[in-house]
Motif scaffolding. Sequence first.
Motif, short mmCIF file in Angstrom:
data_model
loop_
_atom_site.label_atom_id
_atom_site.label_comp_id
_atom_site.label_asym_id
_atom_site.label_seq_id
_atom_site.Cartn_x
_atom_site.Cartn_y
_atom_site.Cartn_z
N ILE A 301 -17.81 -37.10 13.37
CA ILE A 301 -18.37 -35.65 12.69
C ILE A 301 -17.78 -34.78 12.91
CG2 ILE A 301 -20.13 -34.79 14.28
CD1 ILE A 301 -22.61 -34.70 12.61
N ALA A 302 -17.12 -34.14 14.03
CA ALA A 302 -16.34 -32.47 13.37
C ALA A 302 -15.20 -33.24 11.88
CB ALA A 302 -16.09 -32.39 14.91
N GLU A 303 -14.56 -34.46 12.30
CA GLU A 303 -13.65 -34.72 11.36
C GLU A 303 -14.25 -34.20 9.71
OE1 GLU A 303 -12.06 -37.95 12.70
OE2 GLU A 303 -10.41 -36.90 14.44
N GLN A 313 -15.72 -28.19 -0.44
CA GLN A 313 -17.42 -28.58 -0.75
C GLN A 313 -18.61 -27.56 -0.13
OE1 GLN A 313 -18.21 -32.92 0.03
NE2 GLN A 313 -20.18 -32.19 -1.34
N PRO A 314 -19.80 -27.41 -0.25
CA PRO A 314 -20.44 -26.38 0.67
C PRO A 314 -21.34 -27.01 1.62
CG PRO A 314 -20.96 -25.69 -2.11
CD PRO A 314 -19.79 -27.03 -1.46
N ILE A 315 -21.07 -26.35 2.43
CA ILE A 315 -21.55 -27.80 3.71
C ILE A 315 -22.53 -26.32 5.07
CG2 ILE A 315 -19.65 -27.49 5.32
CD1 ILE A 315 -20.70 -30.32 6.70
N ILE A 316 -23.27 -26.75 5.68
CA ILE A 316 -24.66 -26.12 6.50
C ILE A 316 -25.41 -26.45 7.96
CG2 ILE A 316 -26.75 -26.12 5.19
CD1 ILE A 316 -24.94 -22.99 5.79
N HIS A 322 -24.25 -24.88 19.26
CA HIS A 322 -23.09 -23.86 19.83
C HIS A 322 -21.91 -24.33 20.03
CE1 HIS A 322 -26.03 -21.93 23.02
NE2 HIS A 322 -26.83 -22.93 22.81
N GLY A 323 -21.22 -23.54 19.04
CA GLY A 323 -19.73 -24.33 18.32
C GLY A 323 -19.12 -25.44 18.64
N SER A 332 -11.62 -24.16 10.42
CA SER A 332 -10.22 -23.30 9.76
C SER A 332 -11.47 -22.21 10.46
CB SER A 332 -10.14 -23.31 8.86
OG SER A 332 -10.63 -23.42 7.78
N GLU A 333 -12.29 -22.62 9.76
CA GLU A 333 -13.95 -21.38 9.55
C GLU A 333 -15.38 -21.82 10.45
OE1 GLU A 333 -15.84 -21.56 5.39
OE2 GLU A 333 -14.45 -21.53 5.33
N PRO A 334 -16.36 -21.06 10.83
CA PRO A 334 -17.25 -22.01 10.69
C PRO A 334 -18.26 -22.77 10.64
CG PRO A 334 -17.03 -19.58 12.46
CD PRO A 334 -16.17 -19.83 10.77
#
Length: 410
Positions: A301-303, A313-316, A322-323, A332-334
């Motif tokens: 899922i992280a990939e 693409q906006p994703i939230i 916890h990271g 490249s960004e949280p």
Amino acid sequence: ANGIMFDVLLMACALIAVLGVIDIAQEHRARGVAVMAVGIGLGILAKGPVVLLDVGLVALFAPWWSEQARAAPWRYFGAIVLGIVFGALIGLAWAIPAALHGGSEYANTILFKQTFDRVSKSFAHRQPFWWYAVILPPMLLPWLIVLRGRWSAIKPLIDHPLVRFALAWVVPSVIAFSLVSGKQGHYLLPILPGFALLFSAALAHGAMRVRMGLLGLGVIAIGSVFVVLPYIATSRPHWNLLIPLWPLWGLLAIALGVAILVWRKRLEHPCWPALVSLAIVMLFRLAIAQGPGHAYDPTPIAERIRAAQLDHQPIIHIGWHHGVFEFAGRLSEPLATLPLTDLAGWVARNPGGLVVSFEPRFRFKATPLFDQPFRGARAAIWNAHAALESGMVPKTDSTPDDGDLSPDED
């Protein structure tokens, strides 16, 4: 590592500070104050003022275990106070600028909520007073079952300075941690070296000896459980992660236990229980990696989160995390988080956006674009508009909650 978290680092800091306490007790005050301050300061940076519980009580009882501290208590305690003050200054050198930069809410969290509130009325991990009496014995394995000795041989050791030092370290600390509202097994890791000193003193003075028979039987019992777990799991839906587990891992443990029983007379050196424990831990770590380990891997899922970010693409993420995705996906960004109540506004601003959620708590009725098993539940990516339009699946009392959703856990 997931079970002990940063308390191993805290243990290292506490050990440094305790070495400083010993220096002060032996009248090497300047060096002791410096070493104690460094240990306490680093401990505060690692986990906050809790390091004072790991160090302060053994320092307080020094007149009981140190003849020098007993002979000159004012000079001893004056140096101890200096070590605490200088250590606190090291911690405050970070905490004050961080609080000023982070704002009032962040300042309240790091200065009060994570420390004093946890002591008086824990917001997480609340347990009864006697909880450590149940948790501590398993943490001391295998030594509780391999060490044998008579009380008549152990009792005279209580007057030995090393034994008094270890007792002053562990007994008051366990009592103090029992009085604290929030309790976790790994909170006691920094005082385990005190138990190691007690056991080593008993072995060194011949008050105890190593007996491997019970350990061999225990290893056989644990191996037998691992052999039958995959078969039991087939009839229990909540255990389905254990179905891929190879019974071979349990058979290897049983073989090790049998070998211990056969050669137990030759394995009475203290190194053998430690080596056997390490072998068992490594064996079952491999078993978990082979069996249910895939359910603890957020990489798939992280990939996909990373691919969405690369495509702009906006994703939230709904709710706290916890990271868990950043390292696995080499983001490249949280991955930003959002309360569920703000989802409608976010979708209005980002109509083609995606939303990530842990299903047990935030499960939408829409079909997810991607989902995977994760920590006994599921993690999913949804089309944000479709998820919002579909609404939430009602949460029942039997719905499990995910531990990654609270920023207050440690």
